[in-house]
Design an enzyme around this catalytic site. Structure first.
Site, PDB file in Angstrom:
ATOM      1  N   PRO A  98      37.485 -14.771  20.314  1.00 48.93           N
ATOM      2  CA  PRO A  98      38.374 -14.811  19.400  1.00 48.93           C
ATOM      3  C   PRO A  98      38.935 -13.958  17.686  1.00 48.93           C
ATOM      4  O   PRO A  98      38.404 -14.882  16.953  1.00 48.93           O
ATOM      5  CB  PRO A  98      36.678 -15.007  19.252  1.00 48.93           C
ATOM      6  CG  PRO A  98      35.751 -14.524  19.696  1.00 48.93           C
ATOM      7  CD  PRO A  98      36.520 -14.328  20.986  1.00 48.93           C
ATOM      8  N   CYS A 217      34.389  -7.757  30.143  1.00 49.92           N
ATOM      9  CA  CYS A 217      33.431  -7.727  30.331  1.00 49.92           C
ATOM     10  C   CYS A 217      32.356  -7.873  31.428  1.00 49.92           C
ATOM     11  O   CYS A 217      31.734  -9.145  31.332  1.00 49.92           O
ATOM     12  CB  CYS A 217      32.319  -8.155  29.146  1.00 49.92           C
ATOM     13  SG  CYS A 217      33.385 -10.085  29.205  1.00 49.92           S
TER      14      CYS A 217
END
Length: 445
Positions: A98, A217
């Site tokens: 984002p 991640c």
């Protein structure tokens, strides 16, 4: 994998996730640390990063709307820090939405150089563009393309590339329940295959001597040590760069992936039981060869004629102390300022070709919200400041007009000196030009 460390790892998942923000060096001054009603403590691996407590609400403070900081998971701040960005470089954030890492990179570029932020999913690319705008970044070109398409155009073009790859998200299980429900062994394999394809495109676009930072991640070795090892076997012109680790960071583990490359221990793992952050992995790679040897140069964008942006020139003479420099581009009635030496964007899906200046209306120019967030009160002829604790700034963010006295015309509205939007003064009232899509009812926390 963790053996004796597993109990400590398991205990960490009964604890709350850490919350952090990253201040914007283009805006944050000492007044931020004096005025912000937050309890801040530093994130060790980035000087702009600060933890805040669960009692704080930085997302509901006017400083957030002014782009003074970006709320970001602390471990996620590490990859862009290791990209070692310098102003004036050509940089690509290949999987950018984002926008946390993109805005981190953009702030380090200080408006100098070519910065392409790409996101393959259209809705996420729009969010990326909005975050770039809020942080006042002027030289970011936001694209909505596949890595394969970009690699066809930008061969050996970039000095540095960040690949924050789509992954199985194991490191986000504590923070994001969706990541947990979507997990499967099949998804791990699919992500690993996708990462191989994305890295191959990145390899093609990096200059000799350039730096590539890969991050995920997740904890899955197939997507971490595995992705890097497979990449180095296919692209022997790359090597792992040893980099300094801060306290709590661990090295990659060759025993977790059969066929791990040499020096895989020089990659970095972030575990929630070792530091204050979620699970991440990153590797810093360099493309061998003389720096800039055989670097590819694209055809550059050309500016439209002054006649086509004459209304902005008039607006600038009346309202700005200095005119921004770059390449003027028009998309319909919308005017943009692309950074100098911007490569040709023809044939690409572009959401934001640089700084959005505003719109050419009939015989007038209306400045954009992006321009307001880029500017500061030293660059405009008129500004009006309201305290972040005032009723007026909350009314402004809610879209209301504000009683005011002064010279008629456009004003840069600021809060504690930070630009937050436009207002137009006439007849004792400051007409509100804060975007309707951002307006909401604000209450003092």
């Amino acid at each position: 994998m963790l053996e004796d460390e597993y109990p400590a790892f398991q205990i960490s998942y009964s604890q709350k996730s850490e919350q952090a923000l990253r201040v914007n060096p283009a805006k944050a001054e000492q007044i931020f640390f004096t005025n912000a009603p937050f309890s801040l403590s530093p994130v060790p691996w980035i000087k702009e990063g600060y933890y805040y407590t669960g009692e704080d609400a930085p997302g509901r403070h006017p400083y957030h709307e002014a782009g003074v900081y970006y709320i970001q998971e602390p471990s996620a701040m590490a990859p862009a820090e290791y990209l070692d960005v310098e102003p004036g470089e050509r940089i690509l954030d290949l999987c950018a939405a984002p926008g946390g890492k993109s805005t981190q990179i953009g702030s380090k570029m200080q408006g100098k150089g070519i910065f392409i932020c790409n996101e393959i999913h259209p809705a996420r690319a729009k969010i990326l563009s909005e975050n770039v705008e809020r942080m006042g970044i002027c030289n970011a070109i936001v694209t909505n393309e596949t890595p394969e398409r970009l690699s066809e155009i930008f061969e050996a073009y970039f000095d540095k590339i960040l690949v924050d790859a789509p992954c199985s998200g194991e490191g986000m299980f504590r923070k994001n329940e969706t990541a947990l429900t979507e997990w499967s062994l099949e998804n791990v394999r699919q992500c690993a295959n996708r990462q191989d394809d994305i890295l191959a495109c990145a390899a093609k676009m990096l200059k000799p001597g350039g730096r590539l930072v890969y991050s995920t991640c997740t904890f899955a070795p197939e997507e971490n040590e595995g992705s890097i090892s497979r990449f180095l076997k296919r692209f022997p012109e790359f090597e792992i760069l040893p980099v300094k680790k801060t306290d709590g960071m661990a090295g990659g583990n060759p025993s977790w992936y059969e066929g791990s490359s040499d020096h895989i221990e020089d990659t970095i793992r972030l575990f929630p039981h070792k530091l204050r952050g979620e699970g991440h992995y990153l590797a810093v790679l360099q493309k061998k060869g003389a720096e800039n040897a055989g670097a590819f140069s694209c055809r550059e964008e050309k500016s439209i004629s002054k006649e086509e942006y004459k209304e902005f020139l008039k607006f600038g003479r009346e309202n700005l102390k200095e005119m921004p420099e770059g390449i003027y581009l028009a998309f319909g009635d919308q005017l943009y300022l692309a950074p100098k030496e911007t490569p040709s964007l023809k044939g690409l899906k572009v959401l934001r070709p640089g700084l959005h200046l505003g719109a050419n209306k009939k015989n007038r120019f209306e400045p954009s919200h992006a321009l307001a967030l880029y500017l500061n009160r030293n660059k405009v002829c008129r500004s009006m400041d309201f305290s972040s604790e005032s009723r007026e700034i909350l009314d402004y963010l809610g879209g209301q007009a504000i009683p005011a006295e002064g010279e008629k015309g456009w004003y840069l509205i600021t809060t504690d000196g930070y630009s937050i939007g436009w207002g137009k003064l006439a007849g004792g009232m400051m007409k509100n030009h804060y975007p309707k899509g951002l307006r909401k009812m604000w209450t003092r926390q």
